[in-house]
Design a protein around this motif. Sequence first.
Motif, mmCIF file in Angstrom:
data_model
loop_
_atom_site.group_PDB
_atom_site.id
_atom_site.type_symbol
_atom_site.label_atom_id
_atom_site.label_comp_id
_atom_site.label_asym_id
_atom_site.label_seq_id
_atom_site.Cartn_x
_atom_site.Cartn_y
_atom_site.Cartn_z
ATOM 1 N N SER A 78 1.621 4.187 -3.322
ATOM 2 C CA SER A 78 1.047 5.525 -3.140
ATOM 3 C C SER A 78 2.151 6.575 -3.038
ATOM 4 O O SER A 78 2.832 6.680 -2.014
ATOM 5 C CB SER A 78 0.174 5.565 -1.879
ATOM 6 O OG SER A 78 -0.235 6.888 -1.597
ATOM 7 N N ALA B 234 0.840 -1.205 0.000
ATOM 8 C CA ALA B 234 0.000 0.000 0.000
ATOM 9 C C ALA B 234 0.871 1.250 0.000
ATOM 10 O O ALA B 234 0.628 2.196 -0.768
ATOM 11 C CB ALA B 234 -0.920 -0.018 1.219
ATOM 12 N N ASP C 178 -6.205 -0.257 -1.308
ATOM 13 C CA ASP C 178 -6.803 1.073 -1.474
ATOM 14 C C ASP C 178 -7.406 1.583 -0.171
ATOM 15 O O ASP C 178 -7.308 2.776 0.144
ATOM 16 C CB ASP C 178 -7.876 1.043 -2.566
ATOM 17 C CG ASP C 178 -7.284 0.831 -3.950
ATOM 18 O OD1 ASP C 178 -6.068 1.073 -4.107
ATOM 19 O OD2 ASP C 178 -8.027 0.411 -4.861
ATOM 20 N N THR C 179 -8.041 0.684 0.602
ATOM 21 C CA THR C 179 -8.639 1.136 1.862
ATOM 22 C C THR C 179 -7.564 1.466 2.891
ATOM 23 O O THR C 179 -7.745 2.368 3.720
ATOM 24 C CB THR C 179 -9.600 0.080 2.448
ATOM 25 O OG1 THR C 179 -8.865 -1.074 2.860
ATOM 26 C CG2 THR C 179 -10.664 -0.317 1.454
ATOM 27 N N ASP D 90 -7.335 -5.141 1.083
ATOM 28 C CA ASP D 90 -7.598 -4.101 0.081
ATOM 29 C C ASP D 90 -6.631 -2.941 0.299
ATOM 30 O O ASP D 90 -6.802 -2.134 1.215
ATOM 31 C CB ASP D 90 -9.055 -3.629 0.204
ATOM 32 C CG ASP D 90 -9.456 -2.674 -0.915
ATOM 33 O OD1 ASP D 90 -8.558 -2.093 -1.554
ATOM 34 O OD2 ASP D 90 -10.670 -2.500 -1.136
#
Length: 712
Positions: free
Chosen positions: A282, A278, A403-404, A401
């Motif tokens: 990002s 994650a 994205d979360t 996930d």
Amino acid sequence: MSTPSAKGLYIALISVHGLIRGQNLELGRDADTGGQTKYVVELARALSHLPGVGAVDLFTRLVAAPKLDADYSQEIESLGNGARIVRIVAGSPEEYISKQFLWDYLDSFVDNMLVFIRNSHQVPDIIHSHYADAGYVGSRLAHFLNVPLVHTGHSLGRVKRRRLLATGISSDEIDRRYNMARRIEAEEITLTSADRVITSTQQEIEEQYELYDCYQPDRMRVIPPGTDLELFYPPKGDEWQTPIGQVISRFLNEPNKPLILALSRPDTRKNIGALVDAYGSSERLQELANLLIIAGNRDDISDMDEGAQEVLTNLFLAIDRYDLYGRVAYPKHHKADEVPYIYRLAALSGGVFVNPALTEPFGLTLLEAAASGLPIVATEDGGPCGIIGNCDNGILIDPLDSDTIVAALLNLLENPKEWQRRADNGLCNVEKHYSWKAHATTYLSTIRPLVDKTEVVEPTPLTRRPILHHDRIIVTDLDQSLLGNPADLPRFIEVLRENRKYTTFGIATGRRLDTALKALRQYHIPEPDVLITSGGTAIHYNPDLTADIWWSQHIDRRWTPQEVRRVLSDLPGLELQPKLQQSRFKISYFYDSDLAPSVEEINSLLYQEDLAVNVILSFGQYLDILPIRASKGQALRYVADRWGIPLEQILVAGGSGADEDMMRGNTLAVVVANRHHEELSHLVNSDRIYYAKQAYTLGIIEAIEHFDFFHR
């Protein structure tokens, strides 16, 4: 039963094993001297400070040995304020003995503790036993003295047996080495005798105690453990000058940025890799903050156990893949007394604590972070739901996930007011809900009605069936048998729940563990007792997704994936599937039957190169290469053998070539209507394989009725 005196309640805590004393606990000395010993000492102290409590005695075993501190041979040790440690002789010898070998001495402990109570001329108002051995002692004393019994298991034998089976130890060896049968019998006796069972989470009640014959959830209460607020508190401002602060700062190009902190052991279930993915995906997160990973201590990764090796290797590969050098700190060593400083460093930086675990039974680290002034981002599976619900100090995320995870972190890092609100809420509410004072207060309100006889615990009739506990298994694949029609899932789930007391539920899928879990959670399917994933190359057991390490070692024999890829690299009609479909023991290709050699020819080619593999074609278009010892069927038979469940009492739902060896032989099987695939057409005459008229889960239910699987 005694009448509470004007001075208050007399509470007797019993914790037999380990080395217990009031100061300088030797935590981690061995498996018996850990969190439980610290908990019972802190509980005794906290209870003694409450109004209405007159005396608290913590009974443990007296241990006298030349190599041990003399503290453990003192009969009485004061903890202050009316609390004491009382050490009882438990037979001979008096030297230190591991808990699995204490069973023959417990009756002597009971007799000698009773003598102590009689000589003291004060009968406890309530007895609280900790762990199975103390449960055995407490049950007998509570019955004899006619006082209420409260019990805390801390860990359970039936759950421990599953974990040990996952390491490759046989059931007979587990009983011989750990006296597991005696432990489980003592737990059943204790659950029958206890007026209250206290747990840390609701999950323990529903997924662990449910395994027992004497399961009575109406007698069980959740009281989360306390946190030491004298050890964990907000930063003072000098944390970067500490030795651990200096170690962390040398990893980072810009150490003044907020720290995203993850702290756990290097275990697949802790899912640290998902956090690195994650963060690495990002740019905004990398711009705003650094990442700090505290994953145990290590000298040489190659000397660590296989599971830790894999986690750390994948972690470092991900750091390299995303080129995160200078933005990620991952120190090799930290001392236990440096952990509070690590939390305070992250809080001082304006950072966030992250727990991305696949499942988290409680989450003590979340409380430690909150008490240190850190907002938290945590998995929505397990204990964190209750912690964030009570403290309003963070955000729950789907750990599968990315994205979360990114969104939750940005929500806190980009909004200083929200960060401060969550941090302040954590500080306030940890003290309110999770301090030792709060824990002891809730505890007292739970036991007081038992002592005052204002709440009488009546035995609940337990319906028993004339079959063994968990003596049968239902195993289904995911996509084609289970998930095809979500509207029919509730009925299938209800059938499972009605029979889970006696039936193990399993999933066997070609998916990897992470994607399988994501699908199960998306459709609100209860997590299975056993997950066979990646085509039969990985096995995990609930309640906490314990990986079967022995199975991984077993199938690794002669597995050379680089050689397999080399041999097949130039074959026409074969295209490697995306990375998401690959795993350590599974190489997956798209297969074009018009261009590619036949499966027989591919097998022959691999055999010529002396490669011991299992080649599986599914639906005519998906080709998996596995170790020779791995498949869904072999994995299922291994689980059945370990758990002592006859193959004749296993119902398998499948329908592609990947499922064939699960369905052959002595198992019962169903091919649901949507799965009548030609790959299994040669099995149609088997009387142990039922071809259902209905599709998906309705077809499985149809087969359950056809075979009278639950012996209605």
